[in-house]
Design an enzyme around this catalytic site. Sequence first.
Site, mmCIF file in Angstrom:
data_model
loop_
_atom_site.group_PDB
_atom_site.id
_atom_site.type_symbol
_atom_site.label_atom_id
_atom_site.label_comp_id
_atom_site.label_asym_id
_atom_site.label_seq_id
_atom_site.Cartn_x
_atom_site.Cartn_y
_atom_site.Cartn_z
ATOM 1 C CG HIS A 1 -1.692 1.202 1.372
ATOM 2 N ND1 HIS A 1 -2.929 1.537 0.592
ATOM 3 C CD2 HIS A 1 -1.413 2.245 2.077
ATOM 4 C CE1 HIS A 1 -3.373 2.771 0.855
ATOM 5 N NE2 HIS A 1 -2.523 3.334 1.893
ATOM 6 C CD GLU B 1 -8.117 -3.816 7.505
ATOM 7 O OE1 GLU B 1 -8.284 -2.681 7.804
ATOM 8 O OE2 GLU B 1 -8.877 -4.777 7.230
ATOM 9 C CG HIS C 1 -3.855 1.579 5.793
ATOM 10 N ND1 HIS C 1 -4.266 1.359 4.458
ATOM 11 C CD2 HIS C 1 -4.947 1.074 6.408
ATOM 12 C CE1 HIS C 1 -5.416 0.847 4.406
ATOM 13 N NE2 HIS C 1 -5.796 0.406 5.518
ATOM 14 C CD GLU D 1 -8.483 0.973 7.710
ATOM 15 O OE1 GLU D 1 -9.526 1.482 7.697
ATOM 16 O OE2 GLU D 1 -7.696 0.637 6.874
#
Length: 302
Positions: free
Chosen positions: A233, A273, A275, A290
């Site tokens: 990401h 998650e 980021h 996240e």
Amino acid sequence: MTNTTSARLLHTYTVTTPGSGPYGLTAGPDGNLWCTLVHGGRVARLSPDGQLDEFALDSPDCGPSLIAPGPDGALWFTRNRDHRIGRVTPDGQSRSYALPGAGSGPYGLTAGPDGALWFTELHTDRVGRITPEGEVTEYPLPCEGAFPSFITAAPDGDLWCTLNQADALARITVAGDVRLYPLPTPGTAPVGLAASPDGSLWFAGIGAGLIGRMTPDGRVTEYAPADAQSRPHAVAVAPDGSCWFTEWAAGRIGRVSPDGRITEVPLPDPGCEPHGLAFGPDGTLYVALESGAVTRWDVSGD
């Protein structure tokens, strides 16, 4: 080849608002790290000694996304859901500026070489420029449905952004002239982008599961983590010239060394998650999860 690195977890900052979603990260001019809380309508200040302070914005649903230091000593950030650009001072005082068109979806943000902030608009195929006084100028991109995402300033004085749905990078001059650089792998879907001091651009190909490096003349080298479904990401360039990246779907962070070797770090929770990520002034690496935390790592041994 992918190996495990010796990175050491130093600290975990847990946000006080459940479900607020740590997302974008940047080093601030005050020596702290700053983080957006994309689902909570807040920004957070993280000190190296472990303190976390949260500052509520004027709307809990504004979607603060990516954040960068401005030329005025404040932190600036995009508000993706209410289509505004936000500004917060190091002591937590905030305000925002509305963009001219409805539904623009501002996302990426960086300080430009011209004393202004530059940002992308996900839904309108434009990049924008905002002065510290709030004056906005927008420039169209020469393609439709490109989904411009991260944006960064390069050492040569130009701005670059990823075009997620066009499988390309775009180079923008401060006058607003744009040139596209298509990427070699279909479905790359680039998102994260960071400039290296040598003038090259590192990007994360979330669609193809790769990390790429583009030289200023457009030559691309691709590096593939072992898991093609890891969904890279964001990227950040370390002081040693290596590129660190988040693997959103795999709960890992990774590193591409200057000689092209890939190493990876499992995060404490596989479903966290990850980021945004950013280096602090002392060279430690911060990673926004996240799931509700920011972790800080010693990567000096790599």
